[in-house]
Write an enzyme that holds these catalytic residues in place. Structure first.
Site, PDB file in Angstrom:
ATOM      1  N   LYS A  22       0.864  -1.181   0.049  1.00 21.51           N
ATOM      2  CA  LYS A  22       0.063   0.088   0.016  1.00 21.51           C
ATOM      3  C   LYS A  22       0.881   1.335   0.069  1.00 21.51           C
ATOM      4  CE  LYS A  22      -1.500   1.710   4.147  1.00 21.51           C
ATOM      5  NZ  LYS A  22      -1.136   2.890   4.410  1.00 21.51           N
ATOM      6  N   ASN A  23       1.975   1.262   0.794  1.00 23.04           N
ATOM      7  CA  ASN A  23       2.775   2.567   1.049  1.00 23.04           C
ATOM      8  C   ASN A  23       3.602   2.730  -0.133  1.00 23.04           C
ATOM      9  OD1 ASN A  23       1.269   3.161   3.159  1.00 23.04           O
ATOM     10  ND2 ASN A  23       2.966   2.635   4.854  1.00 23.04           N
ATOM     11  N   CYS A 116      -4.062  13.207  13.307  1.00 27.00           N
ATOM     12  CA  CYS A 116      -4.599  12.020  13.208  1.00 27.00           C
ATOM     13  C   CYS A 116      -4.186  11.373  14.301  1.00 27.00           C
ATOM     14  CB  CYS A 116      -4.008  11.342  11.826  1.00 27.00           C
ATOM     15  SG  CYS A 116      -2.740  10.056  12.195  1.00 27.00           S
ATOM     16  N   ARG A 121       1.917  14.672  13.017  1.00 24.93           N
ATOM     17  CA  ARG A 121       1.988  14.497  11.526  1.00 24.93           C
ATOM     18  C   ARG A 121       2.204  15.752  10.891  1.00 24.93           C
ATOM     19  NH1 ARG A 121      -0.779   9.322   9.255  1.00 24.93           N
ATOM     20  NH2 ARG A 121       1.055   9.108   8.008  1.00 24.93           N
ATOM     21  N   ASP A 307       5.270   0.825  11.740  1.00 25.88           N
ATOM     22  CA  ASP A 307       3.747   0.129  11.282  1.00 25.88           C
ATOM     23  C   ASP A 307       3.614  -1.106  11.967  1.00 25.88           C
ATOM     24  OD1 ASP A 307       3.239   2.784  10.291  1.00 25.88           O
ATOM     25  OD2 ASP A 307       4.000   1.978   8.224  1.00 25.88           O
ATOM     26  N   ARG A 399      -8.616   0.078   5.277  1.00 26.44           N
ATOM     27  CA  ARG A 399      -7.875   0.982   4.432  1.00 26.44           C
ATOM     28  C   ARG A 399      -6.342   0.238   3.950  1.00 26.44           C
ATOM     29  NH1 ARG A 399      -6.513   6.181   7.837  1.00 26.44           N
ATOM     30  NH2 ARG A 399      -5.187   6.262   5.768  1.00 26.44           N
TER      31      ARG A 399
HETATM   32  C1  EPZ Z   1       4.848   7.112   5.790  1.00 29.46           C
HETATM   33  O1  EPZ Z   1       3.920   8.414   6.374  1.00 29.46           O
HETATM   34  C2  EPZ Z   1       3.513   5.737   6.072  1.00 29.46           C
HETATM   35  N1  EPZ Z   1       2.578   6.198   5.053  1.00 29.46           N
HETATM   36  C3  EPZ Z   1       3.214   5.736   7.252  1.00 29.46           C
HETATM   37  O2  EPZ Z   1       2.465   4.485   7.486  1.00 29.46           O
HETATM   38  C4  EPZ Z   1       4.379   5.290   8.299  1.00 29.46           C
HETATM   39  O3  EPZ Z   1       4.042   5.124   9.638  1.00 29.46           O
HETATM   40  C5  EPZ Z   1       5.459   6.578   8.188  1.00 29.46           C
HETATM   41  O4  EPZ Z   1       5.642   6.826   6.759  1.00 29.46           O
HETATM   42  C6  EPZ Z   1       6.938   6.247   8.868  1.00 29.46           C
HETATM   43  O5  EPZ Z   1       7.523   4.907   8.276  1.00 29.46           O
HETATM   44  C7  EPZ Z   1       2.728   6.195   3.869  1.00 29.46           C
HETATM   45  O6  EPZ Z   1       3.861   5.815   3.162  1.00 29.46           O
HETATM   46  C8  EPZ Z   1       1.487   6.333   2.842  1.00 29.46           C
HETATM   47  P1  EPZ Z   1       6.906  10.482   7.826  1.00 29.46           P
HETATM   48  P2  EPZ Z   1       4.715   9.529   6.315  1.00 29.46           P
HETATM   49  O7  EPZ Z   1       6.794  11.585   7.248  1.00 29.46           O
HETATM   50  O8  EPZ Z   1       5.508   9.568   5.080  1.00 29.46           O
HETATM   51  C9  EPZ Z   1       7.598  13.613  11.090  1.00 29.46           C
HETATM   52  C10 EPZ Z   1       0.482   3.207   7.899  1.00 29.46           C
HETATM   53  O9  EPZ Z   1       0.005   2.686   8.930  1.00 29.46           O
HETATM   54  N2  EPZ Z   1       7.157  14.727  10.187  1.00 29.46           N
HETATM   55  O10 EPZ Z   1       7.845   9.553   7.221  1.00 29.46           O
HETATM   56  O11 EPZ Z   1       3.662  10.634   6.364  1.00 29.46           O
HETATM   57  C11 EPZ Z   1       6.169  12.646  11.450  1.00 29.46           C
HETATM   58  O12 EPZ Z   1       5.402  13.495  12.325  1.00 29.46           O
HETATM   59  C12 EPZ Z   1       1.129   4.498   7.812  1.00 29.46           C
HETATM   60  O13 EPZ Z   1       0.588   2.518   6.798  1.00 29.46           O
HETATM   61  C13 EPZ Z   1       7.800  15.835  10.348  1.00 29.46           C
HETATM   62  O14 EPZ Z   1       7.969  16.269  11.460  1.00 29.46           O
HETATM   63  O15 EPZ Z   1       5.600   9.737   7.420  1.00 29.46           O
HETATM   64  C14 EPZ Z   1       6.952  11.359  12.161  1.00 29.46           C
HETATM   65  O16 EPZ Z   1       7.282  11.813  13.313  1.00 29.46           O
HETATM   66  C15 EPZ Z   1       0.899   5.314   8.943  1.00 29.46           C
HETATM   67  N3  EPZ Z   1       7.661  16.746   9.561  1.00 29.46           N
HETATM   68  C16 EPZ Z   1       8.207  11.245  11.315  1.00 29.46           C
HETATM   69  O17 EPZ Z   1       8.569  12.944  10.799  1.00 29.46           O
HETATM   70  C17 EPZ Z   1       7.209  16.624   8.133  1.00 29.46           C
HETATM   71  O18 EPZ Z   1       6.821  17.357   7.256  1.00 29.46           O
HETATM   72  C18 EPZ Z   1       8.235  10.340  10.211  1.00 29.46           C
HETATM   73  O19 EPZ Z   1       6.777  10.704   9.513  1.00 29.46           O
HETATM   74  C19 EPZ Z   1       6.737  15.392   7.787  1.00 29.46           C
HETATM   75  C20 EPZ Z   1       6.991  14.229   8.962  1.00 29.46           C
END
Ligand code: EPZ
Length: 420
Positions: A22-23, A116, A121, A307, A399
């Protein structure tokens, strides 16, 4: 609304096939917008998040044909550049259309994703990267409004307080493919889903290298063309079934698995006393001994994935001793804990850690899912619990897991979906 009903205590045995990731497919479908040509994506999981990204692409006036695990996108001309609130509010990952739209049509209006249940996030890293490429970004009435007449390559550092960001790396990579000159992303995410996106973009004619390392180099090109791509296997789905095998003292085989994406998961399960055998394209998970308690810390890839944290917490809930599970990506991602405790688990939260005192057995109970992976953890707990577990709000599960009750039934679980 549907709920899942499980009569626990069955040992899982048999073989199932893991679906496409999915991701990986969400940003790949967004990337198809970078050309007017048709692209064909295969091994697409039949999950609700994929339907949501398809609806967003269709809302831009783009034709999408979806049959089974194959999706065809034929962009042609856009009639809109807006990803609407109604869709983005159901799936934060919708933000991944931002980079592609900006690069292709010079304008993107994407509803600002809200908070969320797994944490705050923010999207600051996405915006920092796109601004560095020359985009002008404003916030208007809950929307991110981005414009650019010409994106230019830049050196961009994308590391954040919780490590690199997966979708920010995806967005900047997509935007940079059509920018003038060279972009270097430092502190880039190294997740296999980013590597898959980079491989797809290169098939479209992009000039990307280093996309399995923290330094990704993108040499901008004038135009991209359509491409065909088969999405990688879902390492999180695979990990969830591996834990299902482990928690039921089962013996299961998973087909369509990529071992190299599961290094940290295999290592931790072995440490807990689970036997893992790697075969030719399959993985066998068997447990004969009692579960040993282990400490797990989630980290960006190749560390243990956030995850799978909830599912691992469910497993440690029935291990013989105390485990400490520390969450370094989303320090508050512990919504599953109170529901697991309703099933007889003994888990205490201390800052970003869950202290899990393993119990002999869990007892089935009505529980409520709070997010996608928390739902999976509750199902796993239900598989080992004594008696009946009813997991409600399972729209979260749909989802990201394709036909989870069918796959678990094939393995011998007593599980069915009921209308509430
Ligand atoms: C991806 O989300 C995945 N989603 C998430 O999977 C997964 O948990 C996450 O990566 C971490 O591995 C998809 O790929 C669609 P991040 P993403 O930006 O990219 C912080 C699931 O269950 N951050 O890598 O949105 C953030 O708050 C889902 O399948 C900032 O600070 O996650 C977090 O602490 C849920 N500023 C960390 O970075 C930003 O602009 C990593 O988040 C962006 C993120």
């Amino acid at each position: 609304m549907d709920k899942v009903v499980i009569n626990g205590g069955r040992r899982l045995e048999g073989q199932i096939t893991v679906s496409g990731a999915k991701n990986a497919v969400l940003p790949i479908l967004a990337a198809t917008l970078l050309t007017e040509d048709k692209s064909v994506i295969k091994n697409v999981p039949r999950v609700v998040d994929v339907q949501t990204i398809i609806k967003i692409i269709e809302a831009l006036g783009v034709q999408v044909n979806n049959e089974g695990d194959r999706v065809e996108v034929i962009p042609g001309r856009y009639t809109s550049f807006t990803a609407p609130y109604e869709l983005v509010s159901t799936m934060r990952a919708s933000v991944c259309v931002l980079g592609a739209l900006l690069a292709k049509v010079g304008r993107a209006r994407v509803s600002m994703p809200g908070g969320c249940v797994i944490g705050l996030r923010p999207v600051d890293l996405h915006l920092k990267g796109l601004r560095a490429l020359g985009a002008k970004i404003k916030f208007n009435h809950g929307y991110i409004d981005a414009v650019s007449s010409c994106l230019r390559g830049a050196d961009i550092y994308l590391g954040g307080a919780f490590g690199s960001s997966v979708l920010a790396t995806a967005n900047v990579m997509m935007a940079a493919t059509l920018a003038k000159g060279r972009t270097v992303i430092e502190g880039a995410a190294c997740e296999p889903e980013i590597v898959d996106l980079g491989n797809f973009l290169n098939k479209m004619g992009a000039g990307i290298s280093g996309h399995n390392s923290p330094v990704i180099v993108i040499d901008g090109v004038k135009k991209l063309h359509g491409a065909e791509h088969t999405v990688i296997a879902d390492r999180i789905e695979a990990g969830t079934y591996m834990i299902a095998g482990a928690i039921t003292k089962g013996d299961i085989t998973l087909k369509n698995v990529c071992f190299s994406h599961l290094g940290a998961v295999i290592d931790k399960l072995k440490e807990a006393g689970v036997d893992i055998l790697k075969g030719n394209g399959f993985l066998r998970v068997r447990r004969e001994k009692e579960l040993k308690p282990i400490d797990v810390t989630t980290l960006p890839y190749p560390g243990f994935p956030t995850d799978l944290q909830a599912q691992m917490t469910a497993l440690m809930a029935v291990a013989g001793g105390i485990s400490i599970i520390t969450e370094k990506i989303y320090p508050g991602r512990f919504m599953h804990v109170s529901e697991l405790n309703r099933m007889g688990a003994e888990i205490y939260i201390e800052g970003p850690s869950a202290i899990v005192k393993g119990v002999k057995s869990l007892s089935g109970a009505p529980v409520m899912a709070s997010d996608l992976r928390a739902s999976a953890a509750l199902i796993l707990a239900g598989l080992t619990a004594k008696g009946k577990t009813e997991v409600s709000r399972i729209y979260h599960l749909d989802r990201g897991y394709e036909k989870i009750e069918d796959k678990l039934s094939v393995l011998g679980a007593d599980i069915l979906r009921q209308k509430e």
